[in-house]
Motif scaffolding. Structure first.
Motif, PDB file in Angstrom:
ATOM      1  N   GLY A  75      -6.550  10.769   2.388  1.00  0.00           N
ATOM      2  CA  GLY A  75      -6.341  10.307   1.022  1.00  0.00           C
ATOM      3  C   GLY A  75      -5.987  11.422   0.081  1.00  0.00           C
ATOM      4  N   MET A  95     -13.126   6.114  -1.547  1.00  0.00           N
ATOM      5  CA  MET A  95     -13.102   5.434  -0.252  1.00  0.00           C
ATOM      6  C   MET A  95     -14.161   6.026   0.678  1.00  0.00           C
ATOM      7  SD  MET A  95     -11.810   3.170   1.835  1.00  0.00           S
ATOM      8  CE  MET A  95     -10.145   2.683   1.311  1.00  0.00           C
ATOM      9  N   VAL A 148      -7.184   0.093   5.549  1.00  0.00           N
ATOM     10  CA  VAL A 148      -7.000   0.382   4.126  1.00  0.00           C
ATOM     11  C   VAL A 148      -8.058  -0.258   3.238  1.00  0.00           C
ATOM     12  CG1 VAL A 148      -4.500   0.669   4.366  1.00  0.00           C
ATOM     13  CG2 VAL A 148      -5.427  -1.585   3.761  1.00  0.00           C
ATOM     14  N   CYS A 149      -8.806  -1.242   3.762  1.00  0.00           N
ATOM     15  CA  CYS A 149      -9.758  -1.992   2.938  1.00  0.00           C
ATOM     16  C   CYS A 149     -11.162  -1.905   3.520  1.00  0.00           C
ATOM     17  CB  CYS A 149      -9.322  -3.458   2.842  1.00  0.00           C
ATOM     18  SG  CYS A 149     -10.530  -4.524   2.017  1.00  0.00           S
ATOM     19  N   ALA A 188      -6.370   6.153   1.825  1.00  0.00           N
ATOM     20  CA  ALA A 188      -6.593   5.841   0.404  1.00  0.00           C
ATOM     21  C   ALA A 188      -5.909   6.902  -0.460  1.00  0.00           C
ATOM     22  CB  ALA A 188      -8.081   5.776   0.097  1.00  0.00           C
ATOM     23  N   ALA A 221      -9.066   8.551  -5.362  1.00  0.00           N
ATOM     24  CA  ALA A 221      -8.942   7.375  -4.498  1.00  0.00           C
ATOM     25  C   ALA A 221      -9.551   7.638  -3.128  1.00  0.00           C
ATOM     26  CB  ALA A 221      -7.480   6.966  -4.357  1.00  0.00           C
ATOM     27  N   GLY A 222      -9.236   8.779  -2.549  1.00  0.00           N
ATOM     28  CA  GLY A 222      -9.783   9.108  -1.240  1.00  0.00           C
ATOM     29  C   GLY A 222     -11.278   9.358  -1.286  1.00  0.00           C
ATOM     30  N   ASN A 265      -0.944   2.097  -5.261  1.00  0.00           N
ATOM     31  CA  ASN A 265      -0.287   1.001  -4.549  1.00  0.00           C
ATOM     32  C   ASN A 265       0.668   0.270  -5.478  1.00  0.00           C
ATOM     33  OD1 ASN A 265      -1.820   1.639  -2.317  1.00  0.00           O
ATOM     34  ND2 ASN A 265      -3.324   0.018  -2.644  1.00  0.00           N
ATOM     35  N   ASP A 284       0.823  -1.210   0.000  1.00  0.00           N
ATOM     36  CA  ASP A 284       0.000   0.000   0.000  1.00  0.00           C
ATOM     37  C   ASP A 284       0.856   1.259   0.000  1.00  0.00           C
ATOM     38  OD1 ASP A 284      -2.899  -1.056   0.496  1.00  0.00           O
ATOM     39  OD2 ASP A 284      -1.636  -2.149   1.912  1.00  0.00           O
TER      40      ASP A 284
END
Length: 310
Positions: free
Chosen positions: A148, A156, A130-131, A226, A152-153, A230, A112
């Motif tokens: 994030g 999330m 993270v998940c 996030a 991506a953030g 990765n 990550d």
């Protein structure tokens, strides 16, 4: 000696495969660098039999002991290059060692993109995650922030509104979000702040607050990270000519976990799938079963290997 199978990566998938192959009484070597996603997570809470959570290190240590009990050789090293000599693989390590194997399993995983924020590492898997599929459950009724960047953030944060409708998204990015994402955040009541985190205030892994670089302190009990980008450790697969997805994850046959190159398998987070510990365990066992079958005499197991790239 020539091993029946060399497993590159001693994380969850690689270890489970080693146990299965060990129970077939195969000669197996696991080569592991000792650092990866599973070494960082201090508690997995969604695993059968571990309601209080189990750390990645615990699973790795117990798994290694179990595999070694079946005669599996464990080597702490990094694989630099692999040469495919058709029915034999030459595996060269960083320390200059050479290992030979008839079959190869790539379980090299994903790492990550975690920012260098003081206090973050101490909370991973305990109060920082993270998940969302693994740990979204943990934010129910808790003051939660998302750390994030950009899309991506934002994605999330949107995913987490299923568990926690009141969220703050701390966006470290400097570019505007696409309007559809911005509209979705507003519609679902997610507060977005464009700022940078200075440190996470915590005690023994328990998150208390997030301090921003401008001095603002936000009370929080849970956080998700996030930042995107990765690292997918498929370099060795690419070196060997294995077919990859556009996101760099390895393509495999769904039934066997065989790659597009004969006698090379892949399992775990490096493969195209949902990145879960339980799935990595299943893929490791699945790949091991078919590796064993491929080592049987043709008269015993005459099946043709499918090509996942077609």
């Amino acid at each position: 000696m020539t091993y029946d199978c060399i497993i590159v990566g001693g994380g969850i998938a690689g270890t489970q495969a080693a146990i299965q192959l060990g129970r077939y009484c195969r000669q197996v070597a696991v080569i592991d660098g000792g650092y990866g996603r599973s070494t960082l997570c201090q508690a997995y809470h969604n695993l059968l039999g571990w309601p209080a959570g189990a750390s990645g290190e615990t699973l790795r240590q117990l798994g290694r002991q179990q595999a070694e009990g079946y005669g599996v050789t464990w080597l702490e090293d990094w694989v630099e290059t692999i040469v495919n000599q058709e029915h034999l693989f030459e595996v060269h390590t960083r320390t200059g060692q050479l290992f030979l194997g008839q079959r190869l399993l790539l379980a090299t995983g994903v790492l990550d993109n975690l920012p260098d924020i003081r206090g973050l590492a101490a909370c991973l898997g305990i109060t920082v995650y993270v998940c969302p599929d693994c740990d979204g459950y943990e934010v129910r009724g808790k003051r939660t922030v998302v750390l994030g960047q950009g899309k991506a953030g934002a994605q999330m944060a949107l995913a987490l509104t299923y568990w926690q409708p009141k969220l703050i998204y701390i966006d470290h990015g400097s570019t505007p979000l696409p309007e559809d994402l911005s509209a979705s955040l507003r519609q679902l009541g997610v507060e977005r702040r464009q700022a940078h985190v200075q440190q996470i205030r915590e005690s023994r892994g328990q998150l208390h607050a997030v301090e921003l670089t401008d001095g603002t302190i936000l009370d929080a009990e849970r956080a998700f990270v996030a930042f995107g980008h990765n690292t997918v450790h498929s370099e060795l697969a690419a070196q060997l000519g294995v077919s990859l997805h556009h996101n760099r994850h390895i393509l495999v046959d769904e039934r066997t976990k065989a790659t597009s190159v004969p006698f090379i398998w892949a399992a775990g987070d490096v493969v195209v799938h949902s990145e879960q510990v339980s799935i990595a365990m299943g893929e490791g066992a699945q790949a091991a079963i078919w590796i064993h079958k491929s080592l049987l005499p043709i008269s015993t197991f005459p099946e043709k290997w499918p090509n996942p790239s077609t």
